[in-house]
Design an enzyme around this catalytic site. Structure first.
Site, PDB file in Angstrom:
ATOM      1  N   ASN A   7      -2.606   6.680  -2.325  1.00 46.07           N
ATOM      2  CA  ASN A   7      -1.414   6.494  -1.503  1.00 46.07           C
ATOM      3  C   ASN A   7      -0.231   6.926  -2.358  1.00 46.07           C
ATOM      4  OD1 ASN A   7       0.666   5.647   0.105  1.00 46.07           O
ATOM      5  ND2 ASN A   7      -0.031   3.527   0.287  1.00 46.07           N
ATOM      6  N   HIS A 159       2.010   2.629  10.660  1.00 44.39           N
ATOM      7  CA  HIS A 159       1.161   1.479  10.274  1.00 44.39           C
ATOM      8  C   HIS A 159      -0.150   1.469  11.065  1.00 44.39           C
ATOM      9  CE1 HIS A 159       4.779  -1.169   8.863  1.00 44.39           C
ATOM     10  NE2 HIS A 159       4.258  -0.502   7.838  1.00 44.39           N
ATOM     11  N   GLY A 189       5.396  -6.525   6.492  1.00 39.95           N
ATOM     12  CA  GLY A 189       5.414  -6.361   5.037  1.00 39.95           C
ATOM     13  C   GLY A 189       6.795  -5.893   4.642  1.00 39.95           C
ATOM     14  N   ASN A 314       1.271 -14.277   4.254  1.00 40.29           N
ATOM     15  CA  ASN A 314       1.616 -15.320   3.275  1.00 40.29           C
ATOM     16  C   ASN A 314       2.665 -16.331   3.707  1.00 40.29           C
ATOM     17  OD1 ASN A 314      -0.051 -14.311   1.091  1.00 40.29           O
ATOM     18  ND2 ASN A 314       1.317 -12.555   1.113  1.00 40.29           N
ATOM     19  N   GLU A 362      -6.014  -1.605   4.286  1.00 38.83           N
ATOM     20  CA  GLU A 362      -5.839  -0.209   4.685  1.00 38.83           C
ATOM     21  C   GLU A 362      -6.697   0.733   3.845  1.00 38.83           C
ATOM     22  OE1 GLU A 362      -1.705  -1.421   4.385  1.00 38.83           O
ATOM     23  OE2 GLU A 362      -1.245   0.104   5.882  1.00 38.83           O
TER      24      GLU A 362
HETATM   25  P1  ADP Z   1       4.109  -3.094   1.897  1.00 36.21           P
HETATM   26  O1  ADP Z   1       4.649  -3.085   3.273  1.00 36.21           O
HETATM   27  O2  ADP Z   1       4.932  -2.322   0.916  1.00 36.21           O
HETATM   28  O3  ADP Z   1       2.612  -2.854   1.802  1.00 36.21           O
HETATM   29  P2  ADP Z   1       3.490  -5.907   1.605  1.00 36.21           P
HETATM   30  O4  ADP Z   1       2.693  -5.885   2.856  1.00 36.21           O
HETATM   31  O5  ADP Z   1       2.821  -6.263   0.330  1.00 36.21           O
HETATM   32  O6  ADP Z   1       4.328  -4.588   1.391  1.00 36.21           O
HETATM   33  O7  ADP Z   1       4.676  -6.950   1.869  1.00 36.21           O
HETATM   34  C1  ADP Z   1       5.634  -7.155   0.872  1.00 36.21           C
HETATM   35  C2  ADP Z   1       6.564  -8.245   1.329  1.00 36.21           C
HETATM   36  O8  ADP Z   1       5.826  -9.425   1.651  1.00 36.21           O
HETATM   37  C3  ADP Z   1       7.489  -8.669   0.214  1.00 36.21           C
HETATM   38  O9  ADP Z   1       8.665  -7.927   0.210  1.00 36.21           O
HETATM   39  C4  ADP Z   1       7.773 -10.100   0.534  1.00 36.21           C
HETATM   40  O10 ADP Z   1       8.975 -10.159   1.276  1.00 36.21           O
HETATM   41  C5  ADP Z   1       6.662 -10.535   1.448  1.00 36.21           C
HETATM   42  N1  ADP Z   1       5.911 -11.670   0.903  1.00 36.21           N
HETATM   43  C6  ADP Z   1       4.872 -11.667   0.041  1.00 36.21           C
HETATM   44  N2  ADP Z   1       4.444 -12.927  -0.219  1.00 36.21           N
HETATM   45  C7  ADP Z   1       5.237 -13.752   0.509  1.00 36.21           C
HETATM   46  C8  ADP Z   1       5.305 -15.173   0.704  1.00 36.21           C
HETATM   47  N3  ADP Z   1       4.479 -16.008   0.070  1.00 36.21           N
HETATM   48  N4  ADP Z   1       6.257 -15.649   1.529  1.00 36.21           N
HETATM   49  C9  ADP Z   1       7.097 -14.810   2.170  1.00 36.21           C
HETATM   50  N5  ADP Z   1       7.078 -13.493   2.038  1.00 36.21           N
HETATM   51  C10 ADP Z   1       6.161 -12.955   1.232  1.00 36.21           C
END
Ligand code: ADP
Length: 378
Positions: A7, A159, A189, A314, A362
């Site tokens: 990626n 997505h 995310g 999360n 993914e």
């Molecule tokens: P991407 O879209 O880049 O793949 P992710 O799916 O890993 O990113 O999502 C990243 C986001 O998830 C972070 O910016 C954060 O805001 C959020 N995040 C991760 N863990 C938590 C949590 N425990 N509580 C709230 N938000 C979370």
């Protein structure tokens, strides 16, 4: 078969090495051998050398036998994953005008990886492809028809790899195929999008011509009146690149809260009483809730709502706030189940429309698509 999944972004290279086969897919025994990320990439060639070396040392006896590449924009050309050749590379390049922030980096990753590993097949898996099934009334904007036909201005959606994976996983957990379900999948995310998946087909999704449309995100605005942008350009004399930067990088959670694009930071400040952080969270949740409502209308109901992505997987608090206004529609969250930090897919609501958390994978889906294409083309 050992499959390297790449990626390639603007400044990072994420990679995973998967060991899979048709039998492993059927038994769900694909194995992830390696996961890594190289940040602040200056030279894609150096980054790929490092990723390939890491891959080789993770499986010293077996070489990398294929490479799967994530590509953001497949336009109206690529409706499914493809084995990459010269022509496919050129088509991905031509599509860069539709995704200037993503496709050029994906393509660079492909070109460098094909030079590094010239003797193995390379496969492109597109973020847009799953949404190829949108009906015309869902992908057309209310703009002059000519713009759709000649300029290809339409909803593409993104997505797709994640929406496709979690809807498949949900059905598989129930021992059925996706054909049995109407699902609303919420990928929350850094980027966020919601998708209506009817009988395994994406029938609507919140991201549009670009990944800017739809729900509010970490730094992206989501839906905004085009008239407001024109006002900034015409009356306030903003330059197009300034508008682009503002909408993509200075908006969303970061823009409203002034704190951060990371939901964890914004939640913390809101809990300390910061009004702008609280507004950012309320706006975020309200917009996701509205999209869920609109897809209940699009599919005349739903059999489940699924949360995924860093926030969706999360943050129990965000899931709760999104769903709490939907009780009259049959959506209810169970407090204890919602608070569980179990990493497995799990049900968190027992209303008429069950709510689920399904962690996305993914890279696994990219590895599987890569394997299936190679097996079917040999
Ligand atoms: P991407 O879209 O880049 O793949 P992710 O799916 O890993 O990113 O999502 C990243 C986001 O998830 C972070 O910016 C954060 O805001 C959020 N995040 C991760 N863990 C938590 C949590 N425990 N509580 C709230 N938000 C979370």
């Amino acid at each position: 078969m050992n499959i390297l999944v790449l990626n390639a972004g603007s400044s990072s290279l994420k990679y995973e090495l998967w060991q899979t086969s048709l039998e492993a897919i059927a038994a769900q025994q694909d194995k992830r051998l390696l996961q890594g990320e190289i940040e602040r990439v200056n030279s894609m060639s150096d980054a790929l050398t490092a990723a390939c070396e890491a891959g080789a040392s993770a499986c010293p006896d077996n070489p990398i036998e294929a490479v799967g590449h994530r590509v953001v924009h497949g336009g109206d050309i690529f409706h499914s994953s493809v084995v990459i050749n010269e022509e496919v590379e050129n088509q991905i390049e031509a599509l860069s005008v539709l995704a200037p922030l993503h496709n050029p980096h994906n393509l660079e990753g492909i070109r460098v990886a094909r030079r590094h590993l010239p003797d193995v097949p390379h496969v492109a898996v597109f973020d847009t492809a799953f949404h190829f099934t949108l009906p015309p009334y869902a992908y057309a904007y209310g703009l002059p028809y000519d713009l759709l036909k000649t300029k290809k201005i339409r909803r593409y959606g993104f997505h797709g790899i994640s929406h496709r994976y979690v809807s498949w996983k949900f059905a598989q957990l129930h021992g059925k195929t996706t054909a049995h379900y109407r699902l609303i999948t919420c990928h929350l995310g850094n980027g966020c999008s919601v998708c209506a998946v009817e009988h395994g087909r994406s029938v609507d999704t919140s991201m549009g011509f670009t990944p800017l449309e739809g729900v509010m995100m970490g730094t992206r605005s989501g839906d905004v009146d085009a008239g407001a942008i024109l006002h900034l350009v015409i009356q306030e004399k903003w330059q197009p690149m300034d508008v682009l930067h503002m909408l993509n990088s200075e908006s969303g959670l970061k823009g409203i809260s002034g704190v951060s694009n990371d939901m964890r930071d914004v939640l913390k400040r809101a809990s300390e009483g910061d009004a702008r952080s609280n507004l950012a969270i309320e706006t975020f949740c309200y917009r996701v809730r509205k999209y869920i409502g609109s897809y209940l209308a699009a599919m005349n109901g739903a059999d489940a709502i699924i949360f995924t992505g860093g926030i969706g997987e999360n943050s129990s608090g965000i899931r709760m706030r999104i769903c709490e206004g939907l009780s009259n529609l049959g959506v209810g969250i169970d407090g204890n189940a919602n608070l569980s930090t179990n990493r497995d897919p799990r049900r968190i609501g027992w209303g008429n429309i069950p709510v689920w958390v399904v962690p996305t994978q993914e890279e696994l889906l990219i590895a599987r698509d890569t394997l299936r294409l190679i097996v079917s083309s040999t």
